[in-house]
Design an enzyme around this catalytic site. Sequence first.
Site, PDB file in Angstrom:
ATOM      1  N   ASP A  80     -44.199 101.229 -29.343  1.00 33.64           N
ATOM      2  CA  ASP A  80     -42.790 101.417 -29.702  1.00 33.64           C
ATOM      3  C   ASP A  80     -42.723 102.288 -30.952  1.00 33.64           C
ATOM      4  O   ASP A  80     -43.570 102.173 -31.844  1.00 33.64           O
ATOM      5  CB  ASP A  80     -42.116 100.042 -29.969  1.00 33.64           C
ATOM      6  CG  ASP A  80     -40.609 100.085 -29.716  1.00 33.64           C
ATOM      7  OD1 ASP A  80     -40.123  99.330 -28.851  1.00 33.64           O
ATOM      8  OD2 ASP A  80     -39.928 100.900 -30.373  1.00 33.64           O
ATOM      9  N   ASN A 132     -35.149 102.356 -31.912  1.00 36.07           N
ATOM     10  CA  ASN A 132     -33.991 101.571 -31.456  1.00 36.07           C
ATOM     11  C   ASN A 132     -34.406 100.107 -31.308  1.00 36.07           C
ATOM     12  O   ASN A 132     -33.985  99.412 -30.387  1.00 36.07           O
ATOM     13  CB  ASN A 132     -33.466 102.113 -30.120  1.00 36.07           C
ATOM     14  CG  ASN A 132     -32.103 101.495 -29.780  1.00 36.07           C
ATOM     15  OD1 ASN A 132     -31.313 101.138 -30.666  1.00 36.07           O
ATOM     16  ND2 ASN A 132     -31.831 101.320 -28.500  1.00 36.07           N
ATOM     17  N   SER A 133     -35.301  99.687 -32.229  1.00 40.12           N
ATOM     18  CA  SER A 133     -35.758  98.279 -32.189  1.00 40.12           C
ATOM     19  C   SER A 133     -36.213  97.915 -33.596  1.00 40.12           C
ATOM     20  O   SER A 133     -36.124  98.735 -34.516  1.00 40.12           O
ATOM     21  CB  SER A 133     -36.913  98.130 -31.185  1.00 40.12           C
ATOM     22  OG  SER A 133     -37.940  99.035 -31.527  1.00 40.12           O
ATOM     23  N   SER A 148     -32.109 103.619 -13.468  1.00 38.80           N
ATOM     24  CA  SER A 148     -30.767 103.060 -13.694  1.00 38.80           C
ATOM     25  C   SER A 148     -29.855 103.348 -12.511  1.00 38.80           C
ATOM     26  O   SER A 148     -29.980 104.391 -11.863  1.00 38.80           O
ATOM     27  CB  SER A 148     -30.173 103.691 -14.969  1.00 38.80           C
ATOM     28  OG  SER A 148     -28.818 103.357 -15.108  1.00 38.80           O
ATOM     29  N   TYR A 161     -28.060 111.742 -20.187  1.00 39.12           N
ATOM     30  CA  TYR A 161     -28.901 110.531 -20.092  1.00 39.12           C
ATOM     31  C   TYR A 161     -29.162 110.226 -18.618  1.00 39.12           C
ATOM     32  O   TYR A 161     -30.313 110.082 -18.203  1.00 39.12           O
ATOM     33  CB  TYR A 161     -28.219 109.327 -20.765  1.00 39.12           C
ATOM     34  CG  TYR A 161     -28.776 108.026 -20.256  1.00 39.12           C
ATOM     35  CD1 TYR A 161     -28.090 107.291 -19.286  1.00 39.12           C
ATOM     36  CD2 TYR A 161     -30.013 107.573 -20.670  1.00 39.12           C
ATOM     37  CE1 TYR A 161     -28.628 106.124 -18.763  1.00 39.12           C
ATOM     38  CE2 TYR A 161     -30.560 106.412 -20.162  1.00 39.12           C
ATOM     39  CZ  TYR A 161     -29.858 105.691 -19.203  1.00 39.12           C
ATOM     40  OH  TYR A 161     -30.394 104.549 -18.675  1.00 39.12           O
ATOM     41  N   LYS A 188     -32.794 110.336 -16.054  1.00 43.83           N
ATOM     42  CA  LYS A 188     -33.302 109.300 -15.140  1.00 43.83           C
ATOM     43  C   LYS A 188     -33.501 109.890 -13.739  1.00 43.83           C
ATOM     44  O   LYS A 188     -34.520 109.668 -13.089  1.00 43.83           O
ATOM     45  CB  LYS A 188     -32.322 108.117 -15.071  1.00 43.83           C
ATOM     46  CG  LYS A 188     -32.237 107.297 -16.339  1.00 43.83           C
ATOM     47  CD  LYS A 188     -33.574 106.649 -16.698  1.00 43.83           C
ATOM     48  CE  LYS A 188     -33.482 105.823 -17.953  1.00 43.83           C
ATOM     49  NZ  LYS A 188     -34.784 105.274 -18.372  1.00 43.83           N
ATOM     50  N   PHE A 224     -11.339  98.925 -21.326  1.00 41.62           N
ATOM     51  CA  PHE A 224     -11.091 100.347 -21.051  1.00 41.62           C
ATOM     52  C   PHE A 224     -10.449 100.541 -19.680  1.00 41.62           C
ATOM     53  O   PHE A 224     -11.088 100.953 -18.727  1.00 41.62           O
ATOM     54  CB  PHE A 224     -12.406 101.122 -21.152  1.00 41.62           C
ATOM     55  CG  PHE A 224     -13.017 101.137 -22.516  1.00 41.62           C
ATOM     56  CD1 PHE A 224     -14.403 101.073 -22.667  1.00 41.62           C
ATOM     57  CD2 PHE A 224     -12.232 101.197 -23.669  1.00 41.62           C
ATOM     58  CE1 PHE A 224     -14.986 101.087 -23.934  1.00 41.62           C
ATOM     59  CE2 PHE A 224     -12.804 101.200 -24.937  1.00 41.62           C
ATOM     60  CZ  PHE A 224     -14.183 101.160 -25.064  1.00 41.62           C
ATOM     61  N   GLU A 234     -13.752 107.783 -20.654  1.00 44.99           N
ATOM     62  CA  GLU A 234     -14.224 108.926 -19.874  1.00 44.99           C
ATOM     63  C   GLU A 234     -15.654 108.685 -19.358  1.00 44.99           C
ATOM     64  O   GLU A 234     -16.499 108.151 -20.090  1.00 44.99           O
ATOM     65  CB  GLU A 234     -14.214 110.195 -20.747  1.00 44.99           C
ATOM     66  CG  GLU A 234     -14.253 111.489 -19.942  1.00 44.99           C
ATOM     67  CD  GLU A 234     -14.337 112.714 -20.860  1.00 44.99           C
ATOM     68  OE1 GLU A 234     -13.938 112.573 -22.035  1.00 44.99           O
ATOM     69  OE2 GLU A 234     -14.832 113.744 -20.382  1.00 44.99           O
ATOM     70  N   ASP A 264     -16.581 106.653 -17.005  1.00 45.80           N
ATOM     71  CA  ASP A 264     -16.795 105.365 -16.320  1.00 45.80           C
ATOM     72  C   ASP A 264     -16.613 105.519 -14.817  1.00 45.80           C
ATOM     73  O   ASP A 264     -15.642 106.147 -14.381  1.00 45.80           O
ATOM     74  CB  ASP A 264     -15.779 104.329 -16.810  1.00 45.80           C
ATOM     75  CG  ASP A 264     -16.289 103.566 -18.018  1.00 45.80           C
ATOM     76  OD1 ASP A 264     -15.465 103.015 -18.754  1.00 45.80           O
ATOM     77  OD2 ASP A 264     -17.517 103.554 -18.227  1.00 45.80           O
TER      78      ASP A 264
HETATM   79  C1  WQD Z   1     -19.375  98.077 -18.545  1.00 41.36           C
HETATM   80  C2  WQD Z   1     -17.886  98.000 -18.279  1.00 41.36           C
HETATM   81  C3  WQD Z   1     -16.589  99.683 -19.386  1.00 41.36           C
HETATM   82  C4  WQD Z   1     -17.214  98.286 -23.469  1.00 41.36           C
HETATM   83  C5  WQD Z   1     -24.074 101.678 -19.217  1.00 41.36           C
HETATM   84  C6  WQD Z   1     -24.906 102.862 -18.893  1.00 41.36           C
HETATM   85  C7  WQD Z   1     -26.000 102.459 -17.947  1.00 41.36           C
HETATM   86  C8  WQD Z   1     -26.793 101.341 -18.552  1.00 41.36           C
HETATM   87  C9  WQD Z   1     -25.879 100.162 -18.852  1.00 41.36           C
HETATM   88  C10 WQD Z   1     -28.687 102.245 -19.713  1.00 41.36           C
HETATM   89  C11 WQD Z   1     -17.272  99.380 -18.069  1.00 41.36           C
HETATM   90  C12 WQD Z   1     -16.229  98.292 -19.871  1.00 41.36           C
HETATM   91  C13 WQD Z   1     -17.276  98.421 -22.085  1.00 41.36           C
HETATM   92  C14 WQD Z   1     -15.979  97.943 -24.079  1.00 41.36           C
HETATM   93  C15 WQD Z   1     -14.946  97.862 -21.919  1.00 41.36           C
HETATM   94  N1  WQD Z   1     -27.427 101.766 -19.739  1.00 41.36           N
HETATM   95  N2  WQD Z   1     -16.159  98.194 -21.345  1.00 41.36           N
HETATM   96  N3  WQD Z   1     -14.885  97.753 -23.271  1.00 41.36           N
HETATM   97  O1  WQD Z   1     -21.100 101.888 -18.727  1.00 41.36           O
HETATM   98  O2  WQD Z   1     -21.526 100.246 -16.815  1.00 41.36           O
HETATM   99  O3  WQD Z   1     -23.446 101.217 -18.058  1.00 41.36           O
HETATM  100  O4  WQD Z   1     -24.862 100.645 -19.752  1.00 41.36           O
HETATM  101  O5  WQD Z   1     -29.440 102.320 -18.801  1.00 41.36           O
HETATM  102  O6  WQD Z   1     -26.823 103.584 -17.737  1.00 41.36           O
HETATM  103  O7  WQD Z   1     -24.080 103.805 -18.227  1.00 41.36           O
HETATM  104  O8  WQD Z   1     -21.999  99.546 -19.173  1.00 41.36           O
HETATM  105  O9  WQD Z   1     -21.415  97.786 -20.779  1.00 41.36           O
HETATM  106  O10 WQD Z   1     -20.846 100.207 -21.358  1.00 41.36           O
HETATM  107  O11 WQD Z   1     -19.556  99.043 -19.592  1.00 41.36           O
HETATM  108  O12 WQD Z   1     -13.940  97.660 -21.218  1.00 41.36           O
HETATM  109  O13 WQD Z   1     -15.844  97.842 -25.337  1.00 41.36           O
HETATM  110  O14 WQD Z   1     -17.247  97.450 -19.419  1.00 41.36           O
HETATM  111  O15 WQD Z   1     -15.424 100.472 -19.217  1.00 41.36           O
HETATM  112  O16 WQD Z   1     -16.282  99.268 -17.079  1.00 41.36           O
HETATM  113  P1  WQD Z   1     -21.906 100.782 -18.145  1.00 41.36           P
HETATM  114  P2  WQD Z   1     -20.976  99.143 -20.319  1.00 41.36           P
END
Ligand code: WQD
Length: 341
Positions: free
Chosen positions: A32, A36-37, A125, A150, A154, A219, A296, A298
């Site tokens: 590591d 980020n840890s 992912s 990102y 992948k 969101f 944006e 999502d």
């Molecule tokens: C989940 C849902 C948001 C925060 C991401 C990466 C993915 C993986 C996992 C790395 C969505 C909603 C979120 C908040 C909200 N990461 N939300 N309010 O975007 O599905 O996946 O993380 O591998 O690659 O894309 O996860 O937890 O950010 O969001 O409403 O304050 O929660 O809109 O619908 P996501 P998330």
Amino acid sequence: MAKILVTGGLGFIGSHTVVELVNAGYEPIIIDNLSNSDIKILDQLTKIIGYKPKFHKLDLSDEPAVKKLAEMEPDVSGIIHFAAYKAVGESVHKPLKYYRNNFFSMLNLLDAYYGKALNFVFSSSCTVYGQPDELPVTESAQVKEAQSPYGNTKQIAEEVLEDMVASGTNYKVISLRYFNPVGAHETALIGELPIGVPQNLVPFITQTAIGKREKLTVFGDDYDTADGSCVRDYIHVVDLAKAHVAALRLMEKPDFTGYDVFNIGTGQGTTVLQIIHAFENATGEKLNYIIGPRREGDVEKVWGDVTKSAHKLGWRAQLGIDEMMQSAWEWEKYIAENPLS
Ligand code: WQD
């Protein structure tokens, strides 16, 4: 005892996988760069597994350093490769940082251990699917135009691995496409480290509940879903960690050759509002949240078809939303009383 290199092994999923490797009789060797840890996760892991696992602080994008690692640790039987930058939003603003780190790290690793009969597990992912045309999404679904650099790293990494195997190599490779990992270890000694403002839903929920954040913004609630909020396939990080052991076991079988890919989710879709209510029910905490505009990038709804993982990988998620919420909350309370950094 078979030695497994775990890159990113002090991270959220990596640390939980180290625990499950030990439980399954492997010897994890953690790599590591601590970007980020936190090194204190090593002490936390020691408390859980009963001994201090071997650790090398190393930046995998540093080619000479990785070659030196392969000389220091030549007799590993497998590699689980988590180490990568993973903030979707940041990747849009700093694409070169993401392409450089995520590609050079994996290529340096593959080169340094090339020629050994290694089992290689790649941390992929569900983001590779974008918004699937059909749900639940299967591994044979079309991989969509990535929504972020990102996600693109992948997708391309999966292609690189597949091409490498097709070219004739004695690497065996499995890519695991994670859905949404949440929760924490039952001891509450490891979990998703709060570094900066959480981008992901569940850490934001727990930090709001403990008072670190004033409120959660949902969101968007105008999507075509049961209650208007987005749908995801949330999976307990311990179940996810166990899937990596299952992947090693599958590749250890003589009849496994080449490359394969598996969805690692529960097969269930849950909306954001359902997650919030599940958190409140599981913990008795009332969450302060408002409905805000869509975020944006999502996707509206995504959850995995996990039939192939059950039948071929011999793995299925065991833990439900309640355990995910309770363990996430226990970790948030632990870290509030025992700040690591
Ligand atoms: C989940 C849902 C948001 C925060 C991401 C990466 C993915 C993986 C996992 C790395 C969505 C909603 C979120 C908040 C909200 N990461 N939300 N309010 O975007 O599905 O996946 O993380 O591998 O690659 O894309 O996860 O937890 O950010 O969001 O409403 O304050 O929660 O809109 O619908 P996501 P998330």
